[in-house]
Write a protein that holds these residues in place. Structure first.
Motif, PDB file in Angstrom:
ATOM      1  N   HIS A  78      13.785  -1.366 -14.634  1.00 22.10           N
ATOM      2  CA  HIS A  78      12.346  -1.529 -14.863  1.00 22.10           C
ATOM      3  C   HIS A  78      11.781  -2.765 -14.178  1.00 22.10           C
ATOM      4  O   HIS A  78      10.783  -2.694 -13.459  1.00 22.10           O
ATOM      5  CB  HIS A  78      12.062  -1.561 -16.366  1.00 22.10           C
ATOM      6  N   GLY A  79      12.436  -3.909 -14.398  1.00 22.52           N
ATOM      7  CA  GLY A  79      11.946  -5.129 -13.765  1.00 22.52           C
ATOM      8  C   GLY A  79      12.077  -5.117 -12.258  1.00 22.52           C
ATOM      9  O   GLY A  79      11.250  -5.696 -11.544  1.00 22.52           O
ATOM     10  N   MET A  80      13.134  -4.467 -11.753  1.00 23.89           N
ATOM     11  CA  MET A  80      13.257  -4.314 -10.301  1.00 23.89           C
ATOM     12  C   MET A  80      12.039  -3.579  -9.754  1.00 23.89           C
ATOM     13  O   MET A  80      11.444  -3.985  -8.740  1.00 23.89           O
ATOM     14  CB  MET A  80      14.529  -3.548  -9.944  1.00 23.89           C
ATOM     15  N   MET A  81      11.644  -2.506 -10.442  1.00 21.76           N
ATOM     16  CA  MET A  81      10.515  -1.723  -9.950  1.00 21.76           C
ATOM     17  C   MET A  81       9.204  -2.483 -10.062  1.00 21.76           C
ATOM     18  O   MET A  81       8.401  -2.495  -9.121  1.00 21.76           O
ATOM     19  CB  MET A  81      10.449  -0.395 -10.702  1.00 21.76           C
ATOM     20  N   THR A  82       8.950  -3.153 -11.195  1.00 25.41           N
ATOM     21  CA  THR A  82       7.670  -3.849 -11.340  1.00 25.41           C
ATOM     22  C   THR A  82       7.537  -4.980 -10.330  1.00 25.41           C
ATOM     23  O   THR A  82       6.469  -5.178  -9.736  1.00 25.41           O
ATOM     24  CB  THR A  82       7.497  -4.388 -12.770  1.00 25.41           C
ATOM     25  N   SER A  83       8.625  -5.736 -10.115  1.00 20.74           N
ATOM     26  CA  SER A  83       8.551  -6.851  -9.171  1.00 20.74           C
ATOM     27  C   SER A  83       8.376  -6.365  -7.737  1.00 20.74           C
ATOM     28  O   SER A  83       7.634  -6.975  -6.950  1.00 20.74           O
ATOM     29  CB  SER A  83       9.791  -7.741  -9.297  1.00 20.74           C
ATOM     30  N   VAL A  84       9.022  -5.262  -7.388  1.00 20.17           N
ATOM     31  CA  VAL A  84       8.897  -4.737  -6.024  1.00 20.17           C
ATOM     32  C   VAL A  84       7.542  -4.071  -5.816  1.00 20.17           C
ATOM     33  O   VAL A  84       6.958  -4.168  -4.726  1.00 20.17           O
ATOM     34  CB  VAL A  84      10.060  -3.772  -5.712  1.00 20.17           C
ATOM     35  N   VAL A  85       7.004  -3.401  -6.840  1.00 16.83           N
ATOM     36  CA  VAL A  85       5.660  -2.820  -6.708  1.00 16.83           C
ATOM     37  C   VAL A  85       4.652  -3.909  -6.351  1.00 16.83           C
ATOM     38  O   VAL A  85       3.760  -3.708  -5.523  1.00 16.83           O
ATOM     39  CB  VAL A  85       5.252  -2.099  -8.005  1.00 16.83           C
ATOM     40  N   ALA A  86       4.802  -5.079  -6.932  1.00 16.82           N
ATOM     41  CA  ALA A  86       3.863  -6.169  -6.648  1.00 16.82           C
ATOM     42  C   ALA A  86       4.186  -6.892  -5.355  1.00 16.82           C
ATOM     43  O   ALA A  86       3.284  -7.159  -4.543  1.00 16.82           O
ATOM     44  CB  ALA A  86       3.869  -7.177  -7.800  1.00 16.82           C
ATOM     45  N   ALA A  87       5.463  -7.225  -5.143  1.00 14.40           N
ATOM     46  CA  ALA A  87       5.816  -8.186  -4.096  1.00 14.40           C
ATOM     47  C   ALA A  87       6.861  -7.703  -3.110  1.00 14.40           C
ATOM     48  O   ALA A  87       7.287  -8.469  -2.239  1.00 14.40           O
ATOM     49  CB  ALA A  87       6.300  -9.488  -4.750  1.00 14.40           C
ATOM     50  N   GLY A  88       7.281  -6.449  -3.201  1.00 14.35           N
ATOM     51  CA  GLY A  88       8.241  -5.941  -2.233  1.00 14.35           C
ATOM     52  C   GLY A  88       7.634  -5.832  -0.848  1.00 14.35           C
ATOM     53  O   GLY A  88       6.447  -5.533  -0.701  1.00 14.35           O
ATOM     54  N   ASN A  89       8.459  -6.072   0.180  1.00 16.14           N
ATOM     55  CA  ASN A  89       7.939  -6.002   1.551  1.00 16.14           C
ATOM     56  C   ASN A  89       8.243  -4.674   2.239  1.00 16.14           C
ATOM     57  O   ASN A  89       8.018  -4.524   3.438  1.00 16.14           O
ATOM     58  CB  ASN A  89       8.480  -7.162   2.395  1.00 16.14           C
ATOM     59  N   GLY A  90       8.762  -3.708   1.471  1.00 19.03           N
ATOM     60  CA  GLY A  90       9.038  -2.401   2.066  1.00 19.03           C
ATOM     61  C   GLY A  90      10.163  -2.420   3.071  1.00 19.03           C
ATOM     62  O   GLY A  90      10.191  -1.590   3.987  1.00 19.03           O
ATOM     63  N   ALA A  91      11.133  -3.310   2.910  1.00 19.97           N
ATOM     64  CA  ALA A  91      12.222  -3.432   3.880  1.00 19.97           C
ATOM     65  C   ALA A  91      12.975  -2.121   4.069  1.00 19.97           C
ATOM     66  O   ALA A  91      13.418  -1.815   5.177  1.00 19.97           O
ATOM     67  CB  ALA A  91      13.189  -4.530   3.451  1.00 19.97           C
ATOM     68  N   LEU A  92      13.132  -1.336   2.999  1.00 20.71           N
ATOM     69  CA  LEU A  92      13.874  -0.082   3.090  1.00 20.71           C
ATOM     70  C   LEU A  92      12.987   1.113   3.401  1.00 20.71           C
ATOM     71  O   LEU A  92      13.452   2.255   3.372  1.00 20.71           O
ATOM     72  CB  LEU A  92      14.658   0.165   1.791  1.00 20.71           C
ATOM     73  N   SER A  93      11.721   0.849   3.701  1.00 20.02           N
ATOM     74  CA  SER A  93      10.814   1.937   4.088  1.00 20.02           C
ATOM     75  C   SER A  93      10.078   1.604   5.371  1.00 20.02           C
ATOM     76  O   SER A  93       8.993   2.140   5.625  1.00 20.02           O
ATOM     77  CB  SER A  93       9.802   2.213   2.967  1.00 20.02           C
ATOM     78  N   ALA A  94      10.656   0.710   6.169  1.00 21.88           N
ATOM     79  CA  ALA A  94      10.012   0.257   7.411  1.00 21.88           C
ATOM     80  C   ALA A  94       8.608  -0.279   7.136  1.00 21.88           C
ATOM     81  O   ALA A  94       7.693  -0.126   7.932  1.00 21.88           O
ATOM     82  CB  ALA A  94       9.965   1.387   8.437  1.00 21.88           C
ATOM     83  N   GLY A  95       8.450  -0.907   5.970  1.00 23.97           N
ATOM     84  CA  GLY A  95       7.177  -1.517   5.610  1.00 23.97           C
ATOM     85  C   GLY A  95       6.173  -0.576   4.975  1.00 23.97           C
ATOM     86  O   GLY A  95       5.094  -1.015   4.575  1.00 23.97           O
ATOM     87  N   GLN A  96       6.516   0.699   4.845  1.00 25.42           N
ATOM     88  CA  GLN A  96       5.540   1.656   4.324  1.00 25.42           C
ATOM     89  C   GLN A  96       5.166   1.369   2.877  1.00 25.42           C
ATOM     90  O   GLN A  96       3.982   1.286   2.531  1.00 25.42           O
ATOM     91  CB  GLN A  96       6.074   3.084   4.433  1.00 25.42           C
ATOM     92  N   PHE A  97       6.164   1.213   2.017  1.00 22.84           N
ATOM     93  CA  PHE A  97       5.887   1.040   0.594  1.00 22.84           C
ATOM     94  C   PHE A  97       6.010  -0.431   0.195  1.00 22.84           C
ATOM     95  O   PHE A  97       6.819  -0.810  -0.635  1.00 22.84           O
ATOM     96  CB  PHE A  97       6.832   1.903  -0.241  1.00 22.84           C
ATOM     97  N   ARG A  98       5.193  -1.257   0.807  1.00 25.48           N
ATOM     98  CA  ARG A  98       5.216  -2.667   0.454  1.00 25.48           C
ATOM     99  C   ARG A  98       4.083  -2.974  -0.519  1.00 25.48           C
ATOM    100  O   ARG A  98       3.029  -2.332  -0.517  1.00 25.48           O
ATOM    101  CB  ARG A  98       5.120  -3.545   1.693  1.00 25.48           C
ATOM    102  N   GLY A  99       4.305  -3.970  -1.372  1.00 24.20           N
ATOM    103  CA  GLY A  99       3.283  -4.389  -2.312  1.00 24.20           C
ATOM    104  C   GLY A  99       2.196  -5.197  -1.625  1.00 24.20           C
ATOM    105  O   GLY A  99       2.353  -5.641  -0.485  1.00 24.20           O
ATOM    106  N   LEU A 100       1.109  -5.408  -2.331  1.00 25.31           N
ATOM    107  CA  LEU A 100      -0.001  -6.170  -1.745  1.00 25.31           C
ATOM    108  C   LEU A 100       0.373  -7.639  -1.576  1.00 25.31           C
ATOM    109  O   LEU A 100      -0.159  -8.316  -0.698  1.00 25.31           O
ATOM    110  CB  LEU A 100      -1.251  -6.046  -2.623  1.00 25.31           C
ATOM    111  N   ALA A 101       1.296  -8.140  -2.414  1.00 24.41           N
ATOM    112  CA  ALA A 101       1.712  -9.547  -2.322  1.00 24.41           C
ATOM    113  C   ALA A 101       3.111  -9.625  -1.719  1.00 24.41           C
ATOM    114  O   ALA A 101       4.010 -10.279  -2.260  1.00 24.41           O
ATOM    115  CB  ALA A 101       1.677 -10.195  -3.695  1.00 24.41           C
TER     116      ALA A 101
END
Length: 379
Positions: A78-101
């Motif tokens: 759960h915490g992995m998902m919430t933190s990545v939704v906010a601040a993930g850079n989409g490294a594993l999606s070539a930047g597609q699913f990156r957070g706004l921060a």
């Protein structure tokens, strides 16, 4: 849960920046967001090309270091998902699913487990954030969990801690909860505290093309405060799959099968015999269209977007979206105080026809307009 949504989740779940028309010039640079949650994992979207996890604290194992984040268990999800939704850079999606921060730093505070998060442990996590806010430069706090009971902010220690965090310069954002379809749909602490931005949910269909309410909690608190203040997408939100789990292995296999040409399908199935009983059963039929039908059904049912991401729902994920907008605003204007951030977000939100006012508060968060308003105050 609303019945409407993408007919093909793999292609219609768009990044949050597109759905909310966010200004991607801002990425939370120089801002630290803290997260209180059941557990965490050092996901590549937070650690590559460099590690943006500034600190990790486990209430139940205070001596645990960052190395603890390299071990995945059911409480890590759960915490992995919430933190990545906010601040993930989409490294594993070539930047597609990156957070706004996606360039913000994060501080991760474990306050429970997958089985239970206790009211007082959320308060203890808040106390730790307050004690360490200067050390790590914490300006934003996301709380995607709620307390056990309703209580006035005048007496509830959790609500009082949340309000103290705001007084100390931290913008506190919390999930409103997911009880909007029940008769008892009150917003619980800490989201019920006066200074906390309680975030409810929006169903935008995954592509920003519709506006329906999500079944988030709402209404007057015991103190007569209307909650939530804002809503954000709470369904069809892209989030990472926990690496090293059976779910991750299944997602990778399904995606490979989905993309494989017909003449390679059965070689793949043979190479992964025993991984999925349904696939094993259909492999002997030697009919590609049957395999493709089964794979498509499994991708849909498992909510798989790629070998590394799935789509999730809940105000737990609407809240970090708003927290990431706050980080953008603070990048644009670091001098903003929590009450100013709150006012900007509410006055720039877009009211949405068809959703009851009590369910949406001031409306859908508008990142681009909020960041511009923040920037203009610095001029």
């Amino acid at each position: 849960m609303p019945a409407s949504g993408p007919s093909d989740a793999r292609t219609r779940v768009l990044p949050i920046a597109e759905r909310l028309d966010a200004d991607t010039k801002y990425a939370g640079r120089g801002v630290t967001i803290a997260f209180l949650d059941s557990g965490f994992y050092a996901h590549p979207d937070l650690t590559t090309p460099y590690n943006r996890i500034a600190a990790y604290h486990d209430l139940f194992a205070p001596r645990a270091g960052l190395e603890a984040l390299e071990r995945s268990d059911v409480s890590s999800w759960h915490g992995m998902m919430t933190s990545v939704v906010a601040a993930g850079n989409g490294a594993l999606s070539a930047g597609q699913f990156r957070g706004l921060a996606w360039e913000a730093n994060v501080v991760l505070v474990k306050v429970g487990s997958a089985h239970r998060i206790v009211h007082d442990d959320i308060r203890r996590g808040l106390d730790w954030v307050l004690e360490n806010r200067e050390r790590y430069g914490i300006r934003v706090l996301n709380i995607s969990c709620g307390g056990d009971y309703e209580e006035s902010f005048l007496t509830d220690p959790l609500s009082r801690a949340a309000d103290e965090a705001s007084r100390q310069g931290i913008v506190v954002v919390a999930a409103a909860g997911n009880a909007g379809h029940l008769a008892d749909h009150q917003v619980l602490p800490p989201a019920s505290a006066p200074s906390v931005l309680a975030v409810g949910g929006l169903d935008d269909g995954g592509a920003g093309q519709q506006s329906q309410h999500y079944h988030s909690s709402y209404g007057l608190t015991i103190d007569g405060l209307q909650k939530p203040e804002l809503i954000a997408p709470a369904i069809w939100v892209a989030a990472p799959i926990l690496p090293g789990t059976p779910t991750a292995a299944e997602a990778r296999l399904l995606k490979r099968l989905d993309e494989a040409p017909d003449d390679k399908l059965f070689d793949l199935l043979a190479a992964h015999a025993g991984a999925d009983a349904d696939l094993d059963a259909i492999a002997g039929r030697r009919e590609p269209y049957l395999v493709r039908q089964l794979v498509a059904a499994k991708l849909r049912d498992r909510r798989v977007l790629s070998g590394h991401y799935k789509h999730v729902d809940g105000t737990s994920f609407a809240s970090p979206i708003v927290a990431s907008v706050v980080a953008q605003m603070l990048e644009a204007n670091p001098a903003l105080r929590p009450h100013q951030v709150r006012r900007i977000l509410m006055t720039t939100a877009r009211g949405t026809p068809g959703i009851a006012l009590e369910r949406q508060g001031w409306g859908v968060v508008q990142p681009r307009v909020a960041v511009e308003a923040a920037r203009s105050m610095a001029a």
